[in-house]
Write an enzyme that holds these catalytic residues in place. Structure first.
Site, PDB file in Angstrom:
ATOM      1  N   LYS A  85     -43.329   3.692  70.324  1.00 15.85           N
ATOM      2  CA  LYS A  85     -41.988   2.650  69.969  1.00 15.85           C
ATOM      3  C   LYS A  85     -41.700   2.810  68.381  1.00 15.85           C
ATOM      4  O   LYS A  85     -42.626   3.418  67.640  1.00 15.85           O
ATOM      5  CB  LYS A  85     -42.022   1.192  70.465  1.00 15.85           C
ATOM      6  N   ARG A  98     -44.903 -15.490  73.226  1.00 14.63           N
ATOM      7  CA  ARG A  98     -43.786 -14.669  72.754  1.00 14.63           C
ATOM      8  C   ARG A  98     -42.726 -14.540  74.105  1.00 14.63           C
ATOM      9  O   ARG A  98     -41.981 -15.055  74.081  1.00 14.63           O
ATOM     10  CB  ARG A  98     -44.372 -13.426  72.028  1.00 14.63           C
ATOM     11  N   TYR A 123     -40.441  -1.717  35.085  1.00 12.01           N
ATOM     12  CA  TYR A 123     -39.523  -3.190  35.075  1.00 12.01           C
ATOM     13  C   TYR A 123     -40.354  -4.091  34.826  1.00 12.01           C
ATOM     14  O   TYR A 123     -41.550  -4.207  35.004  1.00 12.01           O
ATOM     15  CB  TYR A 123     -38.780  -3.390  36.420  1.00 12.01           C
ATOM     16  N   MET A 170     -37.089   2.069  42.571  1.00 17.00           N
ATOM     17  CA  MET A 170     -36.451   2.694  43.766  1.00 17.00           C
ATOM     18  C   MET A 170     -36.847   4.114  44.215  1.00 17.00           C
ATOM     19  O   MET A 170     -37.012   4.395  45.301  1.00 17.00           O
ATOM     20  CB  MET A 170     -34.925   2.599  43.552  1.00 17.00           C
TER      21      MET A 170
HETATM   22  C1  LIG Z   1     -46.459  -5.160  73.949  1.00 14.84           C
HETATM   23  C2  LIG Z   1     -47.220  -4.400  73.043  1.00 14.84           C
HETATM   24  N1  LIG Z   1     -48.311  -3.502  73.689  1.00 14.84           N
HETATM   25  C3  LIG Z   1     -48.946  -2.674  72.782  1.00 14.84           C
HETATM   26  C4  LIG Z   1     -48.841  -2.648  71.357  1.00 14.84           C
HETATM   27  C5  LIG Z   1     -49.583  -1.634  70.720  1.00 14.84           C
HETATM   28  O1  LIG Z   1     -50.394  -2.493  69.570  1.00 14.84           O
HETATM   29  P1  LIG Z   1     -51.190  -1.760  68.668  1.00 14.84           P
HETATM   30  O2  LIG Z   1     -50.339  -0.959  67.887  1.00 14.84           O
HETATM   31  O3  LIG Z   1     -51.985  -2.798  67.868  1.00 14.84           O
HETATM   32  O4  LIG Z   1     -52.258  -0.913  69.438  1.00 14.84           O
HETATM   33  C6  LIG Z   1     -47.715  -3.354  70.988  1.00 14.84           C
HETATM   34  C7  LIG Z   1     -47.516  -3.104  69.389  1.00 14.84           C
HETATM   35  O5  LIG Z   1     -46.649  -4.179  68.838  1.00 14.84           O
HETATM   36  C8  LIG Z   1     -46.940  -4.117  71.708  1.00 14.84           C
HETATM   37  O6  LIG Z   1     -45.992  -5.157  71.247  1.00 14.84           O
END
Ligand SMILES: Cc1ncc(COP(=O)(O)O)c(C=O)c1O
Length: 372
Positions: free
Chosen positions: A35, A136, A261, A309
């Site tokens: 992702k 969550r 800066y 930047m």
């Molecule tokens: C639902 C879920 N599974 C797996 C992962 C993978 O986690 P990691 O990157 O710590 O291995 C994430 C990461 O945010 C997640 O939200």
């Protein structure tokens, strides 16, 4: 000459890290979490590199956060199963889920209702998300069995039903909270006869008891070590991204002269300062403090002054050979062989590797190593 800043992506290192996850997973299957554009590394390129591994060594599935990310993978020619870790965001998405052959997590009652009202040609693989303590997403452990029964009975809509949950403290050395979450999910699994998918990277690396039917590593695939205390195994990870640039100007400063800066850094001795093409407009963290490590010509030195930047400034007083055009590595592997871990840089920025990696902005070209 083009601006020298690039993010070099070492796809061999990605495959190496995935092979490590598979080795640790043992009998469990290891999907690959890609992702957020594969944590900033380019989801299609990473998925292709992993999908082209030999049968039996490639990930049996990928995981993304949402339908749009899965569509990008399918457009890029990725054919493996893809799990939507947060499932659908609107009931309308189910037709796309079906058309693209995706798997879905289900974490809320409205998603269950949408799924049960849908009429797919083939049932859709579903992972029921349980909130075992992250607080969550997911059904409570008390409520989950009833939802499980409804989904299990919906054979027209649901296939391959299994349980998933997410750990809040798997990175900690000793965590009774982790053990509580694990015990909760194991009890549910026994009661329902359900396969489990629980383990993120730290749990994949350090908690074999949690592996279940599937492990779900993300950040470790990119070579970042998520453990509070690195282990023998986590030291085998290799960095995938090298954020590499060059010196574009050099300044000689007298004692007491400020840099950048607000003049945050002042020369404590007669100093040589290198100006490097990389700034917060590229995603380098502006919270980096003076002394944040940087490799110049493969040698460690530190940031001197606030990040701008498009540029940052580095103390090269002790690296006399450094000059305009010299390689600067912000994290990753220098051409001289030295490695600077993104985890170490993150500590100087009071953040985690995840934000640095996902934060590299589109104006930084990704350059991929070639695979056979
Ligand atoms: C639902 C879920 N599974 C797996 C992962 C993978 O986690 P990691 O990157 O710590 O291995 C994430 C990461 O945010 C997640 O939200």
């Amino acid at each position: 000459m083009a601006r020298p800043l690039v993010a070099d992506i070492d796809l061999d290192a990605l495959r190496h890290n995935y092979a490590l996850a598979r080795e640790l997973a043992g009998e469990s299957q290891a999907l690959a979490v890609i992702k957020a554009d594969a944590y900033g590394h380019g989801a299609v390129a990473c998925a292709r590199a992993l999908e082209s591994l030999p049968q039996g060594k490639r990930p049996p599935a990928f995981a993304v956060a949402c339908l749009e990310e899965a569509e990008t993978l399918r457009r890029g020619g990725i054919e493996s199963p893809v799990v939507l870790l947060e499932g659908i965001f609107e009931a309308d998405e189910l037709s796309r889920v079906e058309a693209l052959g995706l798997w879905v997590a289900v974490h809320s009652e409205w998603q269950v209702q949408a799924l049960l009202a849908y009429r797919p040609a083939e049932p859709i693989p579903v992972w029921l998300k349980v909130d075992s303590g992250m607080h969550r997403l997911g059904f409570s452990p008390e409520h989950a069995p009833a939802v499980w029964e409804r989904l299990a009975a919906a054979t027209e809509q649901v296939a391959g039903l299994q349980l998933m949950s997410h750990f809040a403290t798997a990175d900690a050395v000793n965590s009774s909270y982790f053990s509580r979450q694990l015990a909760c999910m194991q009890a549910l699994s026994r009661r329902l006869g359900a396969a489990l998918c629980l383990s993120n990277s730290p749990a994949t690396l350090a908690w074999p008891d949690s592996h279940g039917a599937w492990v779900r590593p993300g950040v470790m695939l990119y070579g970042s070590d998520p453990l509070e205390q690195p282990s023998e195994v986590s030291r085998r990870l290799r960095p995938v991204m090298t954020l590499r640039s060059e010196i574009i100007a050099v300044r000689d400063l007298a004692v007491g002269e400020p840099v950048g800066y607000a003049g945050r850094w002042r020369a404590p001795r007669p100093s040589r300062i290198a100006v490097v093409a990389c700034g917060y407009g590229d995603g380098y963290d502006r919270h980096a403090v003076d002394g944040t490590p940087v490799l110049v010509a493969g040698q460690r030195t530190g940031l001197a002054g606030k990040v701008s930047m498009d540029m940052l400034t580095v103390d090269i007083t002790d690296i006399p050979e450094a000059d305009i055009g010299t390689e600067v590595v912000l994290w990753g592997r220098s051409r001289h062989g030295a490695v600077l871990s993104v985890d170490e840089v993150a500590r100087y920025c009071d953040t985690i590797s995840y934000t640095l990696l996902t934060g590299i902005l589109p104006r930084v070209p990704r350059c991929y190593s070639r695979l056979d």
